[in-house]
Write a protein that holds these residues in place. Structure first.
Motif, PDB file in Angstrom:
ATOM      1  N   PHE A 103     -28.961   1.063  17.585  1.00  0.00           N
ATOM      2  CA  PHE A 103     -30.053   1.981  17.851  1.00  0.00           C
ATOM      3  C   PHE A 103     -30.341   2.448  19.156  1.00  0.00           C
ATOM      4  O   PHE A 103     -30.936   3.729  19.232  1.00  0.00           O
ATOM      5  CB  PHE A 103     -31.279   1.144  17.165  1.00  0.00           C
ATOM      6  CG  PHE A 103     -31.354   1.093  15.650  1.00  0.00           C
ATOM      7  CD1 PHE A 103     -31.724   2.013  14.701  1.00  0.00           C
ATOM      8  CD2 PHE A 103     -31.089  -0.139  15.083  1.00  0.00           C
ATOM      9  CE1 PHE A 103     -31.758   2.046  13.481  1.00  0.00           C
ATOM     10  CE2 PHE A 103     -31.234  -0.427  13.869  1.00  0.00           C
ATOM     11  CZ  PHE A 103     -31.446   0.827  12.926  1.00  0.00           C
ATOM     12  N   ALA A 104     -29.909   1.862  20.053  1.00  0.00           N
ATOM     13  CA  ALA A 104     -30.145   2.017  21.456  1.00  0.00           C
ATOM     14  C   ALA A 104     -29.347   3.102  21.902  1.00  0.00           C
ATOM     15  O   ALA A 104     -29.569   4.168  22.845  1.00  0.00           O
ATOM     16  CB  ALA A 104     -29.798   0.911  22.534  1.00  0.00           C
ATOM     17  N   LYS A 105     -28.137   3.462  21.198  1.00  0.00           N
ATOM     18  CA  LYS A 105     -27.301   4.551  21.454  1.00  0.00           C
ATOM     19  C   LYS A 105     -27.786   6.098  21.256  1.00  0.00           C
ATOM     20  O   LYS A 105     -27.609   6.712  21.983  1.00  0.00           O
ATOM     21  CB  LYS A 105     -26.019   4.585  20.398  1.00  0.00           C
ATOM     22  CG  LYS A 105     -26.155   4.761  19.224  1.00  0.00           C
ATOM     23  CD  LYS A 105     -24.724   4.909  18.590  1.00  0.00           C
ATOM     24  CE  LYS A 105     -24.986   5.458  17.277  1.00  0.00           C
ATOM     25  NZ  LYS A 105     -23.766   5.701  16.451  1.00  0.00           N
ATOM     26  N   PHE A 106     -28.909   5.968  20.465  1.00  0.00           N
ATOM     27  CA  PHE A 106     -29.412   7.126  20.315  1.00  0.00           C
ATOM     28  C   PHE A 106     -30.245   7.564  21.550  1.00  0.00           C
ATOM     29  O   PHE A 106     -30.898   8.966  21.455  1.00  0.00           O
ATOM     30  CB  PHE A 106     -30.396   7.197  18.818  1.00  0.00           C
ATOM     31  CG  PHE A 106     -29.583   6.775  17.740  1.00  0.00           C
ATOM     32  CD1 PHE A 106     -28.667   7.849  17.212  1.00  0.00           C
ATOM     33  CD2 PHE A 106     -29.605   5.814  17.085  1.00  0.00           C
ATOM     34  CE1 PHE A 106     -27.852   7.738  16.207  1.00  0.00           C
ATOM     35  CE2 PHE A 106     -28.757   5.410  15.983  1.00  0.00           C
ATOM     36  CZ  PHE A 106     -28.044   6.313  15.502  1.00  0.00           C
ATOM     37  N   SER A 107     -30.830   6.840  22.106  1.00  0.00           N
ATOM     38  CA  SER A 107     -31.634   7.183  23.458  1.00  0.00           C
ATOM     39  C   SER A 107     -30.522   6.938  24.675  1.00  0.00           C
ATOM     40  O   SER A 107     -31.102   7.068  25.615  1.00  0.00           O
ATOM     41  CB  SER A 107     -32.619   5.868  23.805  1.00  0.00           C
ATOM     42  OG  SER A 107     -33.408   5.845  22.569  1.00  0.00           O
TER      43      SER A 107
END
Length: 369
Positions: A103-107
């Motif tokens: 999920f952090a990759k989207f930020s």
């Protein structure tokens, strides 16, 4: 078209933790659980890290990682901006880290981050798979997420880290390894590469798991079981899994049965059900003969029976529960949930690579324990 992708570099052996000494002047985020911190096991990791590194420890990992824990982790990652993430612990710690990374990759938080997994159990194979499983506590559904970007860059297999795992957990996680290998072997996407990995994993489980349970300090057995878990994880990452895992995920979500134990409970019934399909029966029989559990004189059906007998013998010797009643769960309660289990199992991604996707009656048969 088959695709084989093995990304992760594996460091193994009793001196494998020395790999961590190479890192200097890095921001290192260790994701672990409170137990490993409180009992001092975490020191085995931190003492290898150069003092020039800035180390941040997160010990909020819980079994069956919930969405809330992953969301909290993403926010922390945005504050820490680590150069290296180390997931240290069992499958829950590694799955939590993988969920955070996904999920952090989207930020854009994961750009340039090195991901290292250091498992302390021999079971999930999560350290070499592109899958993480996150639980929604409201619906009690486990959601697998698949993405090659969550594959660890490196894995450190240190057998000493598994020595304190009690016999019951060793047995349950070892049966998870066996289920991974067997499901990969009869998967719709099985190929020569996954077969080779799965065959060796099953051989090691039958050869070393009982030794691990009998003597937790048997370093050879601990090493071989780490390798078995790693091999089986690579096998299912290539070939996929099947209905055993699809159903076990629901049993874990609804009845809070540990994942490896949930797989073990239904494994023999799933094999018997799968063996109604000629192609799958033949595959199990090939494996049974390669493991010298059956000979050429045995029919495929007889070979499958001998494989199941071997599994049951191992379960009994390791004192693994084989019925719901032994877990304090009324069998009737499980059957009352069979419709829900079947429906959610159909949605589980593990069922996508099953040669035969069970109908509701098949699931009810499997749950007759």
């Amino acid at each position: 078209m088959n695709q084989v992708y093995i990304k992760t570099r594996v460091f193994s052996g009793e001196d494998s933790l020395e790999r961590l000494r190479k890192f200097e002047k890095k921001k290192i985020w260790i994701i672990s659980d409170t137990f490993l911190v409180d009992n001092g096991t975490i020191d085995r990791i931190t003492e290898q890290l150069d003092r020039s590194n800035r180390v941040v420890l997160c010990s909020d990992v819980v079994p069956d990682p919930p969405l809330s824990a992953v969301a909290k982790g993403v926010a922390l990652m945005g504050n820490i901006h680590p150069d290296i993430i180390i997931a240290f612990g069992g499958g829950s710690a590694i799955d939590t880290a993988k969920g955070i990374i996904y999920f952090a990759k989207f930020s854009g938080f994961t750009d340039g981050v090195r991901f290292i997994a250091i498992p302390t159990t021999s079971g999930t194979g999560s350290e070499v798979s592109s899958v993480t499983v996150i639980t929604d506590p409201d619906t009690k559904i486990k959601h697998p997420i698949v993405d090659d970007e969550i594959l660890p860059d490196e894995v450190i297999l240190c057998p000493q880290l598994t020595c304190s795992v009690p016999p019951s957990v060793t047995a349950n996680t070892g049966m998870d390894v066996l289920t991974h290998a067997l499901e990969a072997y009869v998967s719709r996407n099985a190929n020569a590469y996954s077969d080779a990995l799965a065959e060796k994993a099953v051989e090691y489980v039958f050869g070393y798991l009982k030794r691990c349970c009998a003597d937790g300090n048997d370093m050879e057995a601990r090493s071989r079981m780490q390798e078995a878990s790693n091999l089986a994880g690579s096998a299912f990452n290539i070939a996929g899994l099947g209905m055993n895992h699809a159903i076990a995920h629901q049993l874990g979500g609804i009845f809070h049965i540990p994942h490896g134990l949930a797989n073990s409970l239904i494994l023999i019934n799933v094999i018997r059900k799968n063996s109604n399909v000629c192609e799958m029966r033949a595959r199990y029989a090939v494996l049974a003969r390669k493991l010298n559990l059956a000979g050429k004189e045995h029919s495929d059906s007889e070979a499958v029976t001998l494989l199941c007998e071997k599994i049951r013998s191992c379960q009994k010797e390791m004192k693994i529960p084989v019925t719901f009643s032994e877990l304090g769960i009324r069998p009737e309660s499980v059957l009352e949930k069979s419709t829900e289990i079947w429906k959610n199992a159909q949605k589980d991604m593990c069922s996508d690579t099953a040669i035969w996707r069970f109908d509701q009656c098949d699931v009810e048969d499997v749950l007759q324990l």
